[in-house]
Write a protein that holds these residues in place. Structure first.
Motif, PDB file in Angstrom:
ATOM      1  N   LEU A 314       0.837  -1.202   0.000  1.00 14.70           N
ATOM      2  CA  LEU A 314       0.000   0.000   0.000  1.00 14.70           C
ATOM      3  C   LEU A 314       0.873   1.253   0.000  1.00 14.70           C
ATOM      4  N   THR A 315       1.941   1.227   0.795  1.00 15.48           N
ATOM      5  CA  THR A 315       2.863   2.368   0.864  1.00 15.48           C
ATOM      6  C   THR A 315       3.570   2.567  -0.470  1.00 15.48           C
ATOM      7  N   GLN A 316       4.007   1.484  -1.073  1.00 17.37           N
ATOM      8  CA  GLN A 316       4.671   1.564  -2.375  1.00 17.37           C
ATOM      9  C   GLN A 316       3.730   2.150  -3.417  1.00 17.37           C
ATOM     10  N   ALA A 317       2.466   1.752  -3.369  1.00 15.37           N
ATOM     11  CA  ALA A 317       1.487   2.252  -4.341  1.00 15.37           C
ATOM     12  C   ALA A 317       1.274   3.753  -4.207  1.00 15.37           C
ATOM     13  N   LEU A 318       1.340   4.275  -2.993  1.00 16.39           N
ATOM     14  CA  LEU A 318       1.128   5.709  -2.781  1.00 16.39           C
ATOM     15  C   LEU A 318       2.166   6.556  -3.511  1.00 16.39           C
ATOM     16  N   PHE A 319       3.373   6.015  -3.678  1.00 17.81           N
ATOM     17  CA  PHE A 319       4.441   6.766  -4.326  1.00 17.81           C
ATOM     18  C   PHE A 319       4.700   6.290  -5.757  1.00 17.81           C
ATOM     19  N   ASP A 320       3.749   5.520  -6.276  1.00 20.57           N
ATOM     20  CA  ASP A 320       3.829   5.043  -7.652  1.00 20.57           C
ATOM     21  C   ASP A 320       3.149   6.056  -8.573  1.00 20.57           C
ATOM     22  N   ARG A 321       3.763   6.325  -9.692  1.00 20.18           N
ATOM     23  CA  ARG A 321       3.214   7.304 -10.632  1.00 20.18           C
ATOM     24  C   ARG A 321       1.785   6.942 -11.048  1.00 20.18           C
ATOM     25  N   LYS A 322       1.483   5.661 -11.161  1.00 24.99           N
ATOM     26  CA  LYS A 322       0.158   5.230 -11.625  1.00 24.99           C
ATOM     27  C   LYS A 322      -0.947   5.614 -10.650  1.00 24.99           C
ATOM     28  N   ASN A 323      -0.598   5.877  -9.396  1.00 23.99           N
ATOM     29  CA  ASN A 323      -1.600   6.224  -8.393  1.00 23.99           C
ATOM     30  C   ASN A 323      -1.653   7.721  -8.102  1.00 23.99           C
ATOM     31  N   LEU A 324      -0.824   8.488  -8.797  1.00 22.15           N
ATOM     32  CA  LEU A 324      -0.835   9.944  -8.633  1.00 22.15           C
ATOM     33  C   LEU A 324      -1.997  10.551  -9.400  1.00 22.15           C
ATOM     34  N   ALA A 351       3.165   0.648   9.810  1.00 18.33           N
ATOM     35  CA  ALA A 351       3.092   1.757   8.859  1.00 18.33           C
ATOM     36  C   ALA A 351       4.383   2.570   8.855  1.00 18.33           C
ATOM     37  N   GLU A 352       4.911   2.839  10.040  1.00 15.26           N
ATOM     38  CA  GLU A 352       6.141   3.630  10.128  1.00 15.26           C
ATOM     39  C   GLU A 352       7.327   2.908   9.500  1.00 15.26           C
ATOM     40  N   VAL A 353       7.426   1.603   9.730  1.00 15.07           N
ATOM     41  CA  VAL A 353       8.508   0.818   9.144  1.00 15.07           C
ATOM     42  C   VAL A 353       8.389   0.785   7.629  1.00 15.07           C
ATOM     43  N   ALA A 354       7.162   0.625   7.116  1.00 15.19           N
ATOM     44  CA  ALA A 354       6.945   0.575   5.669  1.00 15.19           C
ATOM     45  C   ALA A 354       7.361   1.889   5.004  1.00 15.19           C
ATOM     46  N   VAL A 355       7.004   3.007   5.631  1.00 18.68           N
ATOM     47  CA  VAL A 355       7.363   4.321   5.082  1.00 18.68           C
ATOM     48  C   VAL A 355       8.873   4.533   5.154  1.00 18.68           C
ATOM     49  N   HIS A 356       9.472   4.150   6.291  1.00 16.73           N
ATOM     50  CA  HIS A 356      10.925   4.316   6.454  1.00 16.73           C
ATOM     51  C   HIS A 356      11.700   3.463   5.444  1.00 16.73           C
ATOM     52  N   ASP A 357      11.265   2.229   5.255  1.00 12.88           N
ATOM     53  CA  ASP A 357      11.936   1.351   4.300  1.00 12.88           C
ATOM     54  C   ASP A 357      11.852   1.893   2.877  1.00 12.88           C
ATOM     55  N   LEU A 358      10.690   2.437   2.524  1.00 16.41           N
ATOM     56  CA  LEU A 358      10.528   3.006   1.188  1.00 16.41           C
ATOM     57  C   LEU A 358      11.475   4.184   0.990  1.00 16.41           C
ATOM     58  N   GLN A 359      11.608   5.029   2.021  1.00 22.11           N
ATOM     59  CA  GLN A 359      12.528   6.157   1.921  1.00 22.11           C
ATOM     60  C   GLN A 359      13.971   5.709   1.767  1.00 22.11           C
ATOM     61  N   MET A 360      14.356   4.683   2.511  1.00 26.67           N
ATOM     62  CA  MET A 360      15.731   4.200   2.433  1.00 26.67           C
ATOM     63  C   MET A 360      16.046   3.619   1.052  1.00 26.67           C
ATOM     64  N   ARG A 361      15.074   2.901   0.467  1.00 25.25           N
ATOM     65  CA  ARG A 361      15.293   2.297  -0.844  1.00 25.25           C
ATOM     66  C   ARG A 361      15.327   3.330  -1.965  1.00 25.25           C
ATOM     67  N   ASN A 362      14.673   4.468  -1.720  1.00 25.01           N
ATOM     68  CA  ASN A 362      14.576   5.504  -2.752  1.00 25.01           C
ATOM     69  C   ASN A 362      15.111   6.836  -2.230  1.00 25.01           C
ATOM     70  N   SER A 363      16.179   6.777  -1.481  1.00 23.60           N
ATOM     71  CA  SER A 363      16.706   7.975  -0.816  1.00 23.60           C
ATOM     72  C   SER A 363      17.082   9.075  -1.800  1.00 23.60           C
ATOM     73  N   GLN A 364      17.436   8.705  -3.038  1.00 24.61           N
ATOM     74  CA  GLN A 364      17.831   9.719  -4.014  1.00 24.61           C
ATOM     75  C   GLN A 364      16.664  10.601  -4.432  1.00 24.61           C
ATOM     76  N   HIS A 365      15.425  10.151  -4.172  1.00 23.82           N
ATOM     77  CA  HIS A 365      14.234  10.929  -4.550  1.00 23.82           C
ATOM     78  C   HIS A 365      13.708  11.786  -3.406  1.00 23.82           C
ATOM     79  N   PHE A 366      14.373  11.777  -2.248  1.00 27.42           N
ATOM     80  CA  PHE A 366      13.975  12.601  -1.108  1.00 27.42           C
ATOM     81  C   PHE A 366      15.130  13.540  -0.757  1.00 27.42           C
TER      82      PHE A 366
END
Length: 466
Positions: A314-324, A351-366
Motif C-alpha cells: 500500500l505504501t509503495q502504491a502511494l508513491f507510484d506514478r500510476k496512483n498519482l 506503517a512507520e517501518v513501511a514508510v521508512h523502508d521506502l525512503q531508504m530504498r529511494n533515498s535519491q528521490h527525497f
C-alpha cells in the motif's frame, strides 16, 4: 469533544459536480442518508461529524446539514444539484447563482459578472476603488452566517477548476477575499484544482484561465492540492478499465482523495493529524504549496476479489506514478515533504517501518536536508465499502512539470495575442498576462532550485557568511 469546523465552498460547474460526489461519500462514511438523518451503527461516525455538518432538529428528528455554499455564475448546475438526490440536504439560502455565466472567460468572472455576483453578497467594510478588489471586503453574508455558528472554525475548503470561467476566476476572487481573514482561522484547507489537459478539455483558452488562476493562488492560498484531468483519465481507463470514462468517474477519484485528506479530522485515530498540522509539515516555503495527491488501492471491479494488499504494498502504491492524481513523473523530481494517511486496521509500527523502508530504498528521490520529511497518520475507520486504504499528499519538485506544460500552451497563444481581446474587453490589463507568465516562470525556477539543493550547498553558504 468539539469539532474543528470546515466551511466548504464549491464554485462553478466542476466544483459543484465534484462537491456533489464528495458529499455523497461523506454521507456514506458518517452513516447518514440523503436527508441527513443518521442510519449508521458505529459511534465513531458521529463523534466528529460536526467538522462538515451542522446538527439541527426538524420535526423532532435529528438531521445533519452540510456547512457548504454552492456558487456558480449560471443557475443550471446549481439547479440540477438542487433537484438531484441530495439537493434537499443543503440549506436553500446556500445556493448562490447569477444569470449570464462566465463563458469560459477568466476576466468575465473576475472583473465583471463574477465580481458583481460576489460583491452583491459581501458586507463591504471599506469602499474599494475597483470592483474586483475584494481584499477590503469582509464577509459574504451567506458564509458569514455559517462562520458565526462555528465554535472553532478551522478554515475554508474551496473546490474549483482552473481551466473554466467561474471556477478559475471566482475561485481566485474568493481566496483573495478570505486571505485577509483573522489569522486565528489558520490556513485554508486543501483546494483541489483541475489543470488544463486536452483529453478532457472543453475550451481552447484553458491555458489562459489556468495560468491566471495560478498567479492568484500563489499569493492567496496556503495549501493547494493539484489534480490533473489527464491523470484522472489515465487511472479510470488504464487501472480501473473503464472504456469510456465520463466526468462522474473522474469526480469519484477526486472525492476519494478529499475524503482521505480530511479523514484524520473527521475520525479519531493513532498518530492522528489535522489540516493545520498537514500544512505546517508539508509547506517548507510559502510559495511551494502545490501538493500532489495519491490514493491506493486502485483496481477494477473484476480484479477486486483477487487483490490482497499488505501495508508495504500500500505504501509503495502511494508513491507510484500510476496512483498519482497529477500527470507528472516523481522520478524526475525530489520529495521535499510528504504526508501519508492510512485508513483501516493498521499497526502504527508497521506503517512507520513501511514508510521508512521506502525512503531508504529511494533515498535519491527525497531531499536530505529535511530530515523525517514523511509523516504518518492512522485512522481506524476505513472508507465505505473498503477494509484498507491510504492517501498521500506530496510536496515534490516534480510538480513543476505540470506548470511547465501549462505555461508552454499559455505562451504559445500569448506571444501571438490570440484571444486576448475577450479578456481586455472585460477590463483586464494585458500586463496581467505578462505578470502571470513571469510569476509562473519564477515558481518553476524555485522548484528547480530546491530540487538541486544539497546539504553541501548549505554548508558552503554558512562558510561564506562566516
Amino acid at each position: 469533544m468539539s469539532s474543528r469546523e470546515i466551511i466548504n465552498l464549491q464554485v462553478g460547474q466542476a466544483g459543484n459536480q465534484v462537491g456533489e460526489t464528495f458529499w455523497k461519500m461523506l454521507l456514506a462514511e458518517h452513516g447518514l442518508d440523503y436527508n441527513g438523518a443518521y442510519k449508521g451503527s458505529d459511534p465513531l461516525q458521529l463523534q466528529r461529524v460536526g467538522v462538515y455538518f451542522t446538527e439541527i432538529e426538524s420535526g423532532g428528528v435529528q438531521r445533519y446539514v452540510p456547512r457548504s455554499t454552492q456558487i456558480d455564475l449560471e443557475a443550471g448546475v446549481c439547479n440540477r444539484l438542487r433537484s438531484g438526490p441530495i439537493g434537499g440536504l443543503f440549506r436553500p439560502d446556500t445556493y448562490v447563482t447569477g444569470d449570464p455565466g462566465a463563458g469560459n472567460n477568466w476576466a468575465k468572472g473576475f472583473y465583471t459578472e463574477g465580481a458583481e455576483l460576489i460583491d452583491s453578497l459581501l458586507v463591504r467594510a471599506i469602499p474599494s476603488r475597483n470592483t474586483h478588489l475584494l481584499t477590503q471586503s469582509i464577509f459574504k453574508e451567506t458564509i458569514r452566517k455559517q462562520g458565526e455558528a462555528c465554535d472553532a472554525l478551522q478554515g475554508f475548503q474551496l473546490i474549483h477548476s482552473l481551466g473554466g470561467g467561474t471556477g478559475s476566476d471566482d475561485g481566485a476572487m474568493l481566496k483573495l477575499a478570505y486571505s485577509h481573514r483573522n489569522t486565528q482561522i489558520g490556513c485554508s484547507p486543501p483546494s483541489p484544482s483541475f489543470h488544463h489537459r486536452r483529453q478532457v478539455s472543453e475550451t481552447v483558452v484553458e491555458p489562459y484561465n489556468a495560468m491566471l488562476s495560478v498567479h492568484q493562488l500563489l499569493d492567496t492560498s496556503d495549501l493547494t492540492i493539484c489534480i490533473d484531468n489527464e491523470a484522472l483519465y489515465n487511472i479510470t481507463s488504464g487501472t480501473l478499465k473503464i472504456k469510456s470514462p465520463a466526468f462522474p468517474d473522474l469526480n469519484e477519484l477526486v472525492a476519494k482523495v478529499m475524503c482521505g485528506v480530511s479523514t484524520s479530522l473527521r475520525f479519531p485515530g493513532q498518530l492522528n493529524g489535522d489540516l493545520r498540522k498537514l500544512g505546517m509539515n508539508l509547506i517548507p516555503f510559502p510559495r511551494l504549496h502545490f501538493l500532489m495527491p495519491s490514493y491506493a488501492p486502485f483496481y477494477s471491479n473484476a480484479s477486486q476479489a483477487y487483490q490482497g494488499l499488505s501495508i508495504p504494498e500500500l505504501t509503495q502504491a502511494l508513491f507510484d506514478r500510476k496512483n498519482l492524481l497529477v500527470a507528472c513523473d516523481p522520478r524526475f523530481g525530489r520529495y521535499l515533504t510528504a504526508a501519508t494517511i492510512f485508513r483501516g486496521k493498521v499497526a502504527s509500527r508497521e506503517a512507520e517501518v513501511a514508510v521508512h523502508d521506502l525512503q531508504m530504498r529511494n533515498s535519491q528521490h527525497f531531499v536530505e536536508w529535511i530530515p523525517d520529511n514523511v509523516s504518518v497518520s492512522l485512522v481506524s475507520v476505513p472508507p465505505a465499502g473498503q477494509k484498507l486504504a491510504a492517501t498521500a499528499l506530496s510536496n515534490s519538485t516534480a510538480v513543476q512539470e505540470l506548470f511547465t506544460r501549462t505555461l508552454g500552451a499559455f505562451s504559445a497563444m500569448y506571444k501571438r495575442g490570440a484571444f486576448l481581446h475577450w479578456y481586455t474587453g472585460e477590463g483586464m490589463d494585458p500586463m496581467e498576462f505578462s505578470e502571470a507568465e513571469s510569476n509562473t516562470q519564477d515558481l518553476i525556477a524555485e522548484y528547480q532550485q530546491y530540487q538541486e539543493a544539497s546539504v553541501a550547498d548549505e554548508e558552503e553558504y554558512f562558510e561564506e557568511e562566516e
